[in-house]
Design a protein around this motif. Structure first.
Motif, mmCIF file in Angstrom:
data_model
loop_
_atom_site.group_PDB
_atom_site.id
_atom_site.type_symbol
_atom_site.label_atom_id
_atom_site.label_comp_id
_atom_site.label_asym_id
_atom_site.label_seq_id
_atom_site.Cartn_x
_atom_site.Cartn_y
_atom_site.Cartn_z
ATOM 1 N N GLU A 247 12.997 14.824 54.071
ATOM 2 C CA GLU A 247 11.898 14.042 54.645
ATOM 3 C C GLU A 247 10.808 13.717 53.629
ATOM 4 O O GLU A 247 9.948 12.888 53.898
ATOM 5 C CB GLU A 247 11.279 14.694 55.879
ATOM 6 C CG GLU A 247 11.402 16.176 56.016
ATOM 7 C CD GLU A 247 12.679 16.570 56.721
ATOM 8 O OE1 GLU A 247 13.616 16.934 55.991
ATOM 9 O OE2 GLU A 247 12.746 16.500 57.957
ATOM 10 N N PHE A 248 10.859 14.362 52.484
ATOM 11 C CA PHE A 248 9.851 14.040 51.466
ATOM 12 C C PHE A 248 10.539 13.509 50.209
ATOM 13 O O PHE A 248 10.116 13.800 49.099
ATOM 14 C CB PHE A 248 9.015 15.280 51.134
ATOM 15 C CG PHE A 248 8.383 15.886 52.343
ATOM 16 C CD1 PHE A 248 7.347 15.232 52.987
ATOM 17 C CD2 PHE A 248 8.837 17.078 52.863
ATOM 18 C CE1 PHE A 248 6.763 15.770 54.124
ATOM 19 C CE2 PHE A 248 8.259 17.626 53.999
ATOM 20 C CZ PHE A 248 7.221 16.969 54.629
ATOM 21 N N SER A 249 11.561 12.729 50.422
ATOM 22 C CA SER A 249 12.352 12.311 49.263
ATOM 23 C C SER A 249 11.821 11.039 48.607
ATOM 24 O O SER A 249 12.201 10.720 47.503
ATOM 25 C CB SER A 249 13.809 12.105 49.684
ATOM 26 O OG SER A 249 13.867 11.082 50.650
ATOM 27 N N THR A 250 10.950 10.325 49.286
ATOM 28 C CA THR A 250 10.433 9.108 48.651
ATOM 29 C C THR A 250 9.213 9.453 47.805
ATOM 30 O O THR A 250 8.483 10.396 48.103
ATOM 31 C CB THR A 250 10.019 8.073 49.701
ATOM 32 O OG1 THR A 250 8.866 8.556 50.406
ATOM 33 C CG2 THR A 250 11.120 7.808 50.687
ATOM 34 N N PRO A 251 8.993 8.685 46.745
ATOM 35 C CA PRO A 251 7.859 8.965 45.861
ATOM 36 C C PRO A 251 6.529 9.044 46.611
ATOM 37 O O PRO A 251 5.722 9.926 46.319
ATOM 38 C CB PRO A 251 7.853 7.767 44.912
ATOM 39 C CG PRO A 251 9.262 7.303 44.887
ATOM 40 C CD PRO A 251 9.815 7.588 46.247
ATOM 41 N N GLU A 252 6.332 8.185 47.586
ATOM 42 C CA GLU A 252 5.052 8.169 48.294
ATOM 43 C C GLU A 252 4.826 9.484 49.034
ATOM 44 O O GLU A 252 3.762 10.081 48.961
ATOM 45 C CB GLU A 252 4.999 7.013 49.301
ATOM 46 C CG GLU A 252 4.984 5.644 48.657
ATOM 47 C CD GLU A 252 6.311 5.314 47.991
ATOM 48 O OE1 GLU A 252 7.361 5.729 48.536
ATOM 49 O OE2 GLU A 252 6.316 4.689 46.916
ATOM 50 N N ARG A 253 5.852 9.920 49.748
ATOM 51 C CA ARG A 253 5.719 11.173 50.489
ATOM 52 C C ARG A 253 5.515 12.336 49.534
ATOM 53 O O ARG A 253 4.773 13.259 49.805
ATOM 54 C CB ARG A 253 6.980 11.436 51.311
ATOM 55 C CG ARG A 253 7.386 10.260 52.128
ATOM 56 C CD ARG A 253 7.399 10.600 53.578
ATOM 57 N NE ARG A 253 7.462 9.387 54.350
ATOM 58 C CZ ARG A 253 7.828 9.338 55.616
ATOM 59 N NH1 ARG A 253 8.139 10.454 56.246
ATOM 60 N NH2 ARG A 253 7.847 8.205 56.248
ATOM 61 N N MET A 254 6.245 12.285 48.438
ATOM 62 C CA MET A 254 6.090 13.366 47.458
ATOM 63 C C MET A 254 4.650 13.442 46.982
ATOM 64 O O MET A 254 4.040 14.506 46.981
ATOM 65 C CB MET A 254 7.013 13.119 46.264
ATOM 66 C CG MET A 254 8.456 13.421 46.548
ATOM 67 S SD MET A 254 9.434 13.403 45.035
ATOM 68 C CE MET A 254 11.026 13.888 45.702
ATOM 69 N N GLY A 317 6.613 23.568 55.899
ATOM 70 C CA GLY A 317 7.842 22.842 55.613
ATOM 71 C C GLY A 317 7.920 21.647 56.535
ATOM 72 O O GLY A 317 6.974 21.368 57.277
ATOM 73 N N PRO A 318 9.028 20.952 56.517
ATOM 74 C CA PRO A 318 9.162 19.812 57.411
ATOM 75 C C PRO A 318 9.213 20.284 58.864
ATOM 76 O O PRO A 318 9.564 21.439 59.124
ATOM 77 C CB PRO A 318 10.496 19.191 56.999
ATOM 78 C CG PRO A 318 11.254 20.296 56.379
ATOM 79 C CD PRO A 318 10.242 21.167 55.719
ATOM 80 N N PRO B 251 11.980 10.015 42.344
ATOM 81 C CA PRO B 251 11.997 11.346 42.943
ATOM 82 C C PRO B 251 12.504 12.424 41.991
ATOM 83 O O PRO B 251 11.937 13.513 41.936
ATOM 84 C CB PRO B 251 12.939 11.179 44.130
ATOM 85 C CG PRO B 251 12.847 9.742 44.483
ATOM 86 C CD PRO B 251 12.605 9.011 43.212
ATOM 87 N N GLU B 252 13.543 12.115 41.235
ATOM 88 C CA GLU B 252 14.121 13.122 40.352
ATOM 89 C C GLU B 252 13.110 13.579 39.310
ATOM 90 O O GLU B 252 12.923 14.762 39.060
ATOM 91 C CB GLU B 252 15.370 12.578 39.646
ATOM 92 C CG GLU B 252 16.532 12.320 40.587
ATOM 93 C CD GLU B 252 16.255 11.139 41.507
ATOM 94 O OE1 GLU B 252 15.628 10.169 41.030
ATOM 95 O OE2 GLU B 252 16.620 11.216 42.696
ATOM 96 N N ARG B 253 12.461 12.603 38.700
ATOM 97 C CA ARG B 253 11.479 12.954 37.670
ATOM 98 C C ARG B 253 10.318 13.726 38.271
ATOM 99 O O ARG B 253 9.784 14.635 37.660
ATOM 100 C CB ARG B 253 10.926 11.690 37.011
ATOM 101 C CG ARG B 253 12.011 10.759 36.542
ATOM 102 C CD ARG B 253 11.901 10.541 35.081
ATOM 103 N NE ARG B 253 13.121 9.919 34.621
ATOM 104 C CZ ARG B 253 13.231 9.269 33.473
ATOM 105 N NH1 ARG B 253 12.177 9.160 32.705
ATOM 106 N NH2 ARG B 253 14.372 8.755 33.110
#
Lengths: 346, 346
Positions: A247-254, A317-318, B251-253
């Motif tokens: 659920e936090f795999s996109t750059p924005e969410r990260m 966590g999620p 995401p990986e980076r």
DNA sequence: TGTTAGCACTCTACCATGATGAGTGCTAAC
DNA sequence: GTTAGCACTCATCATGGTAGAGTGCTAACA
């Protein structure tokens, strides 16, 4: 809130939540009727799912995806359906062995507790150390630094050590300081911080104090030393585990979640809020408030010694979290820390 | 390594590096000949670029993208082309005002320095507090906890406070401890930790010590108390700024860099390495070693008081970093911290 | 009345295709 | 040594078409 679901609906909601927790994918009617022995055709399941959606327990990301539980669905699951089995003695002792607290000071214990809890649960661990004001006075010492600056070392009953620098009359000698700390340690030990503050205020007003300059200084020093610390001690461990969650795999969410974990503001707010409650608490990140932790759940529990010193720990966590595993871990850890604080006293 | 470039090549390399720092995009020949008044056609620039690529200063991500500087290119830029202007008095005082260190203890200062440096540079700040062994003994105090456990409070000349729990003979009275700390504070103040250790070892061997049980205990306690701390104090501030950099947008980076910043292992290694050197150091994350910080540069500088207590601070960011701005910030901050440590002494 | 099979429908994910544009390398002329 | 011209390469983006998963609805069935 007191919505009633019949058995079938409950069962189906339960397996949807559990499948979703396991897979992070929307759950379809076919999968349910196949994997679980309901003896119901997908079509029947679909009818039930449709009802559950109507009632707000499920939603579908789009027409031809399966259903995923809403926050309300998770709430219902946790409150009504979830069976948290206690840990077996075996597991408890295994868990206990993960912690090695010998010869560690308070701060290190907090840090370590967070780390282990994070490791056990595979989610990000949170520990909020007992607030200064909730501790009980045990000992105070002063160390002279330069320019009339003093290092105050405060030790609570539970062994929590806090240092602080204050400015003071530069003419105070080491002997003075020794006497002052002796006086304070004699008078204040065993009192809670609010009580200590009260006592200081009362005595400073008293007549006789006017004639004892040293005692007055002692009181003034301790008053400065026991000022509320503005900063809360929150330890976050295993931040990067959060990034492994789909659920936090996109750059924005990260970015957002890392930011939230870094600034700690929201965390402190939520941990504070669960401070009061007994036992394990589950917060489900609502969409409305705390947008920076949208999609997150917190599982928390407070720990305390008999003499006050209340802190809170948990994992974040999620929302899609295996609560049946996480809750016992958090619960047991909180109890364990309480016991450690106890033991610390004597 | 002593490769020579003619003026034109140097100029073009410089412009490419600077454009790339500004834009994070590959730089094309046309842009160079247009934006900068070289009076050279794109074709001529291309020839030079082709040479520079041949020599390993540039590379092209693919056929029809512009060129980007290689690590070697950045190295050459930093070593040969970069003009670091010192800060003006004005800027210095402005910078100095960002820091508010009054009444802060060592750990807080380190934390705060990291935060401000990160804020000023817009990159992630790193501060490694002086290692225990590099400090000079000022004062030691003991606080009794339960079960014969003692809290040792050690204060260095520069005001660095460290707490540690040790186990000791439970029969030691408060009076004993007071005498022990008095003895140690009398004997050891002003000595560096290695010297203190030496002295302890020497005295423990001496004949006369056999007859003074208390002195012996003092020495044994301090020996335990001054054991090397295994954990280094590294403060990382502004982690999330890293995620704003386009080079860490996938995401990986993101995962990798967050992991690296969280575990601190690599950071400590690099900060340690730059400990020895004088002035500002620039590490360019090489592809081979330290893959977890691939694509990163560290700009570091050490700080120290005259009496030892060496620490290192700096910022970490993408290799594509505006060194001409970052270097003076790091440089000045290190000097500032050194001065603060100095002042702390008297 | 509850359950189920069948089917049309919807929507995403995926892949191939083609156009666009930036930038290069090469060659020949200045 | 420099430059204009041109063919070539490659990433990016929009387009379109397909496969697959899952739903909702309807009609039949017990």
């Amino acid at each position: 809130m007191a919505e009633e679901l019949n058995d079938r609906s409950q069962n189906i909601l339960e397996v949807i939540v559990e499948d979703y927790i396991a897979s992070a994918e929307p759950v379809g009617s076919r999968a349910i009727s196949r994997r679980h022995s309901f003896n119901l055709s997908p079509a029947s399941v679909r009818n039930v799912m449709s009802d559950l959606e109507e009632m707000g327990f499920l939603c579908s990301p789009h027409t031809s995806a399966g259903r995923i539980p809403t926050d309300k669905g998770f709430h219902y699951y946790i409150d009504t359906l979830l069976q948290v089995r206690d840990l077996s003695k075996e597991e408890e002792s295994r868990l206990q062995k993960s912690y090695r607290f010998k010869d560690m000071k308070m701060e290190d214990i907090m840090q370590e507790v967070g780390r282990v809890m994070s490791g056990l649960s595979n989610y990000t661990g949170l520990v909020m150390a007992p607030k200064f004001a909730s501790t009980v006075f045990r000992q105070i010492e002063f160390v002279r630094l330069s320019h009339g600056r003093l290092l105050v070392i405060y030790v609570s009953e539970t062994g929590l050590v806090q240092n602080k620098v204050i400015t003071a009359d530069p003419s105070l000698t080491a002997r003075d300081l020794e006497q002052i700390s002796q006086y304070l340690n004699r008078e204040m030990t065993g009192l809670s911080i609010p009580k200590v503050r009260e006592k200081i205020a009362r005595e400073l007003k008293a007549e006789r104090i006017r004639y004892d300059a040293l005692q007055q200084q002692a009181l003034e020093l301790s008053s400065a030393a026991l000022q509320e610390k503005t900063e809360d001690l929150v330890f976050v461990s295993g931040t990067s585990l959060m990034l492994e969650q789909p659920e936090f795999s996109t750059p924005e969410r990260m970015k957002r979640i890392i930011h939230a974990l870094e600034s700690k503001k929201t965390l402190i707010e939520l941990l504070d809020r669960s401070q009061a409650a007994q036992g394990v608490q589950v917060f489900i990140g609502s969409r409305s408030e705390h947008t920076e932790i949208e999609g997150c759940s917190l599982v928390t529990a407070s720990f305390s010694s008999k003499k006050g010193a209340i802190g809170t720990l948990g994992v974040i966590g999620p929302v899609r979290m295996p609560y049946s595993q996480v809750i016992p871990i958090v619960d047991f850890t909180a109890q364990l820390v309480s016991r450690i604080l106890e033991r610390e006293v004597e």
